[in-house]
Design a protein around this motif. Structure first.
Motif, PDB file in Angstrom:
ATOM      1  N   ILE A  55      29.721  38.109  34.454  1.00  0.00           N
ATOM      2  CA  ILE A  55      30.718  37.250  35.092  1.00  0.00           C
ATOM      3  C   ILE A  55      31.746  38.117  35.803  1.00  0.00           C
ATOM      4  N   GLU A  56      31.989  37.838  37.070  1.00  0.00           N
ATOM      5  CA  GLU A  56      33.058  38.521  37.781  1.00  0.00           C
ATOM      6  C   GLU A  56      34.400  37.995  37.288  1.00  0.00           C
ATOM      7  N   VAL A  57      35.406  38.857  37.305  1.00  0.00           N
ATOM      8  CA  VAL A  57      36.710  38.487  36.746  1.00  0.00           C
ATOM      9  C   VAL A  57      37.810  38.744  37.766  1.00  0.00           C
ATOM     10  N   SER A  58      38.694  37.761  37.878  1.00  0.00           N
ATOM     11  CA  SER A  58      39.887  37.866  38.718  1.00  0.00           C
ATOM     12  C   SER A  58      41.117  37.630  37.856  1.00  0.00           C
ATOM     13  N   LEU A  59      42.231  38.223  38.255  1.00  0.00           N
ATOM     14  CA  LEU A  59      43.504  38.020  37.575  1.00  0.00           C
ATOM     15  C   LEU A  59      44.481  37.393  38.555  1.00  0.00           C
ATOM     16  N   PHE A  60      45.096  36.291  38.157  1.00  0.00           N
ATOM     17  CA  PHE A  60      46.062  35.586  38.996  1.00  0.00           C
ATOM     18  C   PHE A  60      47.421  36.231  38.790  1.00  0.00           C
ATOM     19  N   ILE A  61      47.935  36.903  39.815  1.00  0.00           N
ATOM     20  CA  ILE A  61      49.154  37.690  39.640  1.00  0.00           C
ATOM     21  C   ILE A  61      50.120  37.476  40.803  1.00  0.00           C
ATOM     22  N   ASP A  62      51.387  37.746  40.522  1.00  0.00           N
ATOM     23  CA  ASP A  62      52.384  37.760  41.578  1.00  0.00           C
ATOM     24  C   ASP A  62      52.194  39.019  42.430  1.00  0.00           C
ATOM     25  N   PRO A  63      52.661  38.988  43.682  1.00  0.00           N
ATOM     26  CA  PRO A  63      52.523  40.170  44.551  1.00  0.00           C
ATOM     27  C   PRO A  63      53.530  41.250  44.185  1.00  0.00           C
TER      28      PRO A  63
ATOM     29  N   VAL B 198      44.449  33.017  34.114  1.00  0.00           N
ATOM     30  CA  VAL B 198      45.754  32.528  34.555  1.00  0.00           C
ATOM     31  C   VAL B 198      46.658  32.327  33.349  1.00  0.00           C
ATOM     32  N   PRO B 199      47.980  32.386  33.557  1.00  0.00           N
ATOM     33  CA  PRO B 199      48.890  32.008  32.471  1.00  0.00           C
ATOM     34  C   PRO B 199      48.871  30.500  32.312  1.00  0.00           C
ATOM     35  N   GLU B 200      49.190  30.043  31.133  1.00  0.00           N
ATOM     36  CA  GLU B 200      49.120  28.604  30.893  1.00  0.00           C
ATOM     37  C   GLU B 200      50.208  28.180  29.918  1.00  0.00           C
ATOM     38  N   LYS B 201      50.980  27.165  30.338  1.00  0.00           N
ATOM     39  CA  LYS B 201      52.008  26.581  29.482  1.00  0.00           C
ATOM     40  C   LYS B 201      51.733  25.097  29.344  1.00  0.00           C
ATOM     41  N   ARG B 202      51.948  24.564  28.152  1.00  0.00           N
ATOM     42  CA  ARG B 202      51.609  23.166  27.894  1.00  0.00           C
ATOM     43  C   ARG B 202      52.437  22.194  28.742  1.00  0.00           C
ATOM     44  N   ARG B 203      53.695  22.513  29.021  1.00  0.00           N
ATOM     45  CA  ARG B 203      54.570  21.562  29.692  1.00  0.00           C
ATOM     46  C   ARG B 203      54.583  21.701  31.212  1.00  0.00           C
TER      47      ARG B 203
ATOM     48  N   THR C 290      50.269  25.713  37.420  1.00  0.00           N
ATOM     49  CA  THR C 290      50.480  27.100  37.013  1.00  0.00           C
ATOM     50  C   THR C 290      51.746  27.654  37.635  1.00  0.00           C
ATOM     51  N   GLU C 291      52.620  28.213  36.818  1.00  0.00           N
ATOM     52  CA  GLU C 291      53.913  28.724  37.269  1.00  0.00           C
ATOM     53  C   GLU C 291      53.904  30.245  37.241  1.00  0.00           C
ATOM     54  N   GLY C 292      53.692  30.859  38.393  1.00  0.00           N
ATOM     55  CA  GLY C 292      53.724  32.311  38.463  1.00  0.00           C
ATOM     56  C   GLY C 292      52.455  32.962  37.959  1.00  0.00           C
ATOM     57  N   GLY C 293      52.420  34.277  38.113  1.00  0.00           N
ATOM     58  CA  GLY C 293      51.226  35.021  37.765  1.00  0.00           C
ATOM     59  C   GLY C 293      51.237  35.558  36.340  1.00  0.00           C
ATOM     60  N   LEU C 294      50.114  36.089  35.939  1.00  0.00           N
ATOM     61  CA  LEU C 294      49.984  36.748  34.645  1.00  0.00           C
ATOM     62  C   LEU C 294      50.868  37.986  34.567  1.00  0.00           C
ATOM     63  N   ASP C 295      51.392  38.245  33.386  1.00  0.00           N
ATOM     64  CA  ASP C 295      52.074  39.515  33.136  1.00  0.00           C
ATOM     65  C   ASP C 295      51.023  40.518  32.681  1.00  0.00           C
TER      66      ASP C 295
ATOM     67  N   THR D 245      42.390  47.209  34.405  1.00  0.00           N
ATOM     68  CA  THR D 245      41.796  46.349  33.375  1.00  0.00           C
ATOM     69  C   THR D 245      40.283  46.224  33.467  1.00  0.00           C
ATOM     70  N   GLY D 246      39.720  46.570  34.603  1.00  0.00           N
ATOM     71  CA  GLY D 246      38.289  46.359  34.805  1.00  0.00           C
ATOM     72  C   GLY D 246      37.973  45.113  35.599  1.00  0.00           C
ATOM     73  N   ALA D 247      38.996  44.334  35.961  1.00  0.00           N
ATOM     74  CA  ALA D 247      38.777  43.173  36.824  1.00  0.00           C
ATOM     75  C   ALA D 247      38.391  43.645  38.218  1.00  0.00           C
ATOM     76  N   GLY D 248      37.511  42.885  38.872  1.00  0.00           N
ATOM     77  CA  GLY D 248      37.102  43.248  40.220  1.00  0.00           C
ATOM     78  C   GLY D 248      37.947  42.610  41.296  1.00  0.00           C
ATOM     79  N   TYR D 249      38.688  41.544  40.909  1.00  0.00           N
ATOM     80  CA  TYR D 249      39.475  40.773  41.865  1.00  0.00           C
ATOM     81  C   TYR D 249      40.893  40.573  41.335  1.00  0.00           C
ATOM     82  N   VAL D 250      41.797  40.337  42.260  1.00  0.00           N
ATOM     83  CA  VAL D 250      43.063  39.685  41.945  1.00  0.00           C
ATOM     84  C   VAL D 250      43.204  38.487  42.867  1.00  0.00           C
ATOM     85  N   GLU D 251      43.867  37.455  42.366  1.00  0.00           N
ATOM     86  CA  GLU D 251      44.284  36.349  43.221  1.00  0.00           C
ATOM     87  C   GLU D 251      45.800  36.410  43.325  1.00  0.00           C
TER      88      GLU D 251
END
Length: 241
Positions: free
Chosen positions: A126-134, A92-97, A101-106, A145-151
């Motif tokens: 380990i299975e891998v998912s990417l948190f992304i916008d639709p 997931v993307p991550e911002k300190r402030r 989580t605000e939006g998906g990964l670029d 990327t080789g990820a098996g999932y998206v969220e």
């Protein structure tokens, strides 16, 4: 039928407000499992604002279903994941402030780096998912990327102010679901879903898992964790597969 994955981060948020020992997200996870959760989610943030390393380590030993670890794609987090060995890592993307989580990964803008980051996780089993916008470009990049999932990030849908705006976002999610599945990805959905807005997905096929945290913890403050989880599990169990 799709699965319900329960995020217990905000149990830890309450604990950390007083830097106390309770409430314990490990206890909440156990109650969630016996009440119908098919997976437990925690987000180990770089600033450790809620979930702590201790929580993840104990959960790995005690979770009976599946343990999903949300994290930023950093060297530190990659090392923790390879040591703890969760069943699934969601990047997931991550911002300190940010509050949450605000939006998906670029993914399209970081495709090479994310692909390289996924390789040792996959090698560790380990299975891998990417948190992304639709978004079509993000989905296409995720598949490479080789990820098996998206969220798919459902936050914009959940926060829509009018029925028309919500319908637009719902249709975007359906199109993204079809695209991702067509590219061979398993699809989870999450962020901002609650006991009311999730009902729109009752006749949507192809979703593997719904990730829900804040709504369940908020209800649990009033009704208790078993009732809050079992009610959501009952809702999701009625959805088409």
């Amino acid at each position: 039928m799709p699965h319900l994955a329960v995020n217990v981060d905000h149990v830890a948020t309450i604990r950390q407000a007083r830097l106390a020992a309770e409430p314990d997200p490990v206890t909440a996870a156990a109650l969630a499992e016996v009440s119908g959760a098919a997976a437990i989610i925690v987000h180990l943030r770089e600033d450790r604002r809620h979930i702590q390393d201790r929580d993840v380590e104990i959960l790995r030993r005690t979770v009976k279903t599946r343990l999903h670890l949300e994290m930023a794609a950093t060297q530190e987090m990659g090392g923790i994941a390879r040591r703890i060995l969760p069943d699934l890592v969601c990047l997931v993307p991550e911002k300190r402030r940010e509050l949450t989580t605000e939006g998906g990964l670029d993914v399209a803008g970081q495709e090479g780096a994310l692909t390289a980051f996924i390789v040792p996780l996959a090698a560790a089993g380990i299975e891998v998912s990417l948190f992304i916008d639709p978004d079509p470009a993000q989905i296409a990049a995720a598949a490479r990327t080789g990820a098996g999932y998206v969220e798919l990030h459902t936050g914009t849908y959940a926060e829509a102010k009018t029925p028309a705006a919500r319908q637009i976002e719902f249709d975007r999610l359906l199109a993204a679901l079809d695209q991702a599945r067509g590219l061979g990805l398993l699809v989870n959905m999450g962020h901002g879903l609650d006991y009311a807005n999730i009902m729109a997905f009752a006749r949507v096929s192809g979703v593997n898992e719904y990730s829900i945290g804040h709504a369940i913890v908020a209800r649990a403050v009033i009704t208790g964790f078993p009732e809050a989880v079992s009610r959501m599990a009952d809702i999701v169990s009625g959805f088409v597969s």
